[in-house]
Design an enzyme around this catalytic site. Structure first.
Site, short mmCIF file in Angstrom:
data_model
loop_
_atom_site.label_atom_id
_atom_site.label_comp_id
_atom_site.label_asym_id
_atom_site.label_seq_id
_atom_site.Cartn_x
_atom_site.Cartn_y
_atom_site.Cartn_z
N HIS A 52 -3.94 6.77 1.97
CA HIS A 52 -4.27 5.43 1.50
C HIS A 52 -5.65 5.07 2.06
CE1 HIS A 52 -4.37 1.29 0.64
NE2 HIS A 52 -4.10 0.90 1.87
N ASN A 93 -10.26 -0.97 -0.61
CA ASN A 93 -8.81 -0.80 -0.48
C ASN A 93 -8.14 -1.33 -1.75
OD1 ASN A 93 -6.08 -1.04 0.13
ND2 ASN A 93 -6.41 -1.89 2.18
N CYS A 99 0.82 -1.22 0.00
CA CYS A 99 0.00 0.00 0.00
C CYS A 99 0.85 1.27 0.00
CB CYS A 99 -0.93 0.01 1.20
SG CYS A 99 -1.89 -1.50 1.31
O1 UT7 Z 1 -4.06 -1.54 3.42
C1 UT7 Z 1 -3.12 -1.86 4.40
C2 UT7 Z 1 -3.53 -1.51 5.74
N1 UT7 Z 1 -4.73 -2.19 6.11
C3 UT7 Z 1 -5.35 -1.82 7.18
O2 UT7 Z 1 -4.88 -0.90 7.79
C4 UT7 Z 1 -6.58 -2.55 7.63
C5 UT7 Z 1 -6.69 -2.45 9.12
N2 UT7 Z 1 -7.76 -3.19 9.75
C6 UT7 Z 1 -9.08 -2.91 9.58
O3 UT7 Z 1 -9.45 -2.08 8.78
C7 UT7 Z 1 -10.06 -3.60 10.50
O4 UT7 Z 1 -9.36 -4.24 11.53
C8 UT7 Z 1 -11.01 -4.61 9.81
C9 UT7 Z 1 -12.01 -3.87 8.95
C10 UT7 Z 1 -10.19 -5.58 8.99
C11 UT7 Z 1 -11.80 -5.38 10.86
O5 UT7 Z 1 -12.52 -4.48 11.68
P1 UT7 Z 1 -12.44 -4.59 13.27
O6 UT7 Z 1 -13.34 -3.57 13.81
O7 UT7 Z 1 -10.99 -4.52 13.66
O8 UT7 Z 1 -13.06 -6.02 13.52
P2 UT7 Z 1 -12.41 -7.27 14.25
O9 UT7 Z 1 -11.43 -7.95 13.35
O10 UT7 Z 1 -11.95 -6.88 15.60
O11 UT7 Z 1 -13.69 -8.19 14.38
C12 UT7 Z 1 -14.79 -7.82 15.19
C13 UT7 Z 1 -15.89 -8.84 15.02
C14 UT7 Z 1 -15.40 -10.27 15.13
O12 UT7 Z 1 -16.43 -11.03 15.74
P3 UT7 Z 1 -16.34 -11.42 17.30
O13 UT7 Z 1 -15.07 -12.21 17.43
O14 UT7 Z 1 -16.29 -10.12 18.04
O15 UT7 Z 1 -17.59 -12.21 17.50
C15 UT7 Z 1 -15.25 -10.72 13.71
O16 UT7 Z 1 -15.38 -12.10 13.55
O17 UT7 Z 1 -16.43 -8.72 13.69
C16 UT7 Z 1 -16.40 -9.99 13.04
N3 UT7 Z 1 -16.20 -9.78 11.62
C17 UT7 Z 1 -17.20 -9.59 10.76
N4 UT7 Z 1 -18.55 -9.58 10.94
C18 UT7 Z 1 -19.31 -9.35 9.85
C19 UT7 Z 1 -15.01 -9.70 10.94
N5 UT7 Z 1 -15.27 -9.49 9.64
C20 UT7 Z 1 -16.62 -9.42 9.51
C21 UT7 Z 1 -17.46 -9.20 8.41
N6 UT7 Z 1 -18.79 -9.18 8.63
N7 UT7 Z 1 -17.00 -9.02 7.16
#
Ligand code: UT7
Length: 324
Positions: A249, A279, A110
């Site tokens: 980004h 992204n 990225c």
């Molecule tokens: O481009 C390079 C740089 N990239 C980045 O900087 C990306 C950085 N990370 C992010 O943008 C975020 O961490 C994500 C969008 C990937 C994830 O969001 P989050 O708020 O950090 O969610 P999480 O991974 O902490 O997951 C929270 C909950 C989990 O469920 P439980 O364990 O709390 O029951 C996940 O299983 O959300 C669940 N979850 C989803 N639910 C519905 C994860 N993905 C999904 C989904 N739909 N697509």
């Protein structure tokens, strides 16, 4: 040096959050509130990164009123090259009708466009080349696990191009780059490289696809991009209040909003197009820039800060004074 032409391209196939709901355990509401994304564009089976890159580069050439033969060097920032080798930039130059000029890729995920701008600045300001075509282009849909809801929703395909030209007015004010390779597993495609060559077991384990530890990456992204922006402004002897546009980004709307808060930047100064493209890694910044310039929003003397964070881990910012 200055930018004399911009262009962008996204493949016509649009995948909405509702489309994703049809095969993933996810919802439009979750994706919208957690990422800011509504749609992303995914390439067809026939389209590869060089096709998208060539379309963006052609648009930039038209915008600049220039022929491809006038470009001295072609650089493509990508982590989804058409082939392991040769470099995608070679293919793009040839598709544009140029078969005798230098062409190479930059593979720093990225941060590719930021690194590319910095490399191109060295080449142009030192007098090695007069005109460089810099393209950020990705077809991340090709290395996505479409059944992993934690990554499948995030990534899209696209390309953005800028033509950089040696000039009396210097747009390039400062650059601040960094990398930390101690934890590649936070965001990587492990397989098919020399560490884990592709075999049947690797394919079954899907190691050739994107894997990301989202929460950890999120925290580092905000911190590194805020720090890089602060450093680049300091190097350029400028203050946060001097910034006309931040072009970050586009990884997550919440990352961008957190960064804007730290930097005291109001919404109108922050360029965001994540709802349309998701992204697109190295393509996100040049696509956002091209859209903003073509909308007539960028004026001479505007101060633009480009900032990125991604796989490597890698990050960087460039401070840029727009010149007509
Ligand atoms: O481009 C390079 C740089 N990239 C980045 O900087 C990306 C950085 N990370 C992010 O943008 C975020 O961490 C994500 C969008 C990937 C994830 O969001 P989050 O708020 O950090 O969610 P999480 O991974 O902490 O997951 C929270 C909950 C989990 O469920 P439980 O364990 O709390 O029951 C996940 O299983 O959300 C669940 N979850 C989803 N639910 C519905 C994860 N993905 C999904 C989904 N739909 N697509």
């Amino acid at each position: 040096m200055k930018i004399v032409g911009v262009g962008h391209y996204a493949p016509p196939r649009v995948v909405t959050n509702h489309d994703l709901e049809s095969w993933l355990d996810t919802t439009d509401d979750w994706i919208t509130t957690r990422t800011g994304m509504k749609r992303r564009h995914w390439a067809s089976e026939e389209e590869a990164t060089s096709d998208l890159a060539t379309a963006a580069a052609s648009a930039a050439l038209v915008h600049a009123g220039m022929r491809a033969q006038e470009i001295d060097c072609f650089i493509v920032a990508t982590v989804t090259p058409d082939y392991y080798f040769p470099a995608t930039a070679c293919l793009v130059a040839s598709k544009l009708g140029v078969t005798d000029k230098p062409a190479f890729d930059i593979g720093i995920a990225c941060s590719g466009f930021i690194y590319g701008l910095t490399v191109a600045s060295g080449l142009i300001r030192s007098g090695v080349y007069q005109r460089v075509m810099l393209i950020g282009a990705e077809t991340l849909s090709k290395i996505l696990d479409k059944h992993d809801r934690s990554t499948a929703i995030l990534f899209g395909d696209g390309a953005g191009a800028v033509i950089l030209q040696r000039s009396a007015e210097d747009s390039f004010l400062a650059s601040d780059l960094g990398a930390d390779g101690s934890r590649p597993e936070l965001l990587y495609a492990e397989g098919s490289g020399a560490r884990r060559p592709l075999d049947h077991a690797a394919l079954d384990a899907k190691v050739h696809l994107i894997h990301m530890q989202g929460r950890e990456t999120f925290k580092l992204a905000v911190q590194r991009m805020v720090d890089a922006t602060g450093s680049v402004l300091k190097k350029a002897n400028l203050a946060k209040a001097d910034v006309t546009f931040l072009v970050p980004h586009q990884a997550n709307r919440r990352i961008i909003d957190a960064m804007a808060r730290y930097l005291d930047l109001p919404d109108e100064k922050v360029v965001v197009n994540i709802s349309e493209y998701g992204n697109t890694s190295a393509a996100s910044i040049p696509m956002a820039l091209s859209e903003t310039v073509r909308a007539g929003l960028v004026k001479p003397e505007d101060l633009i800060v480009f900032v990125a964070f991604g796989g490597g881990l890698s990050w960087g910012a460039v401070a840029w004074r727009w010149t007509a």
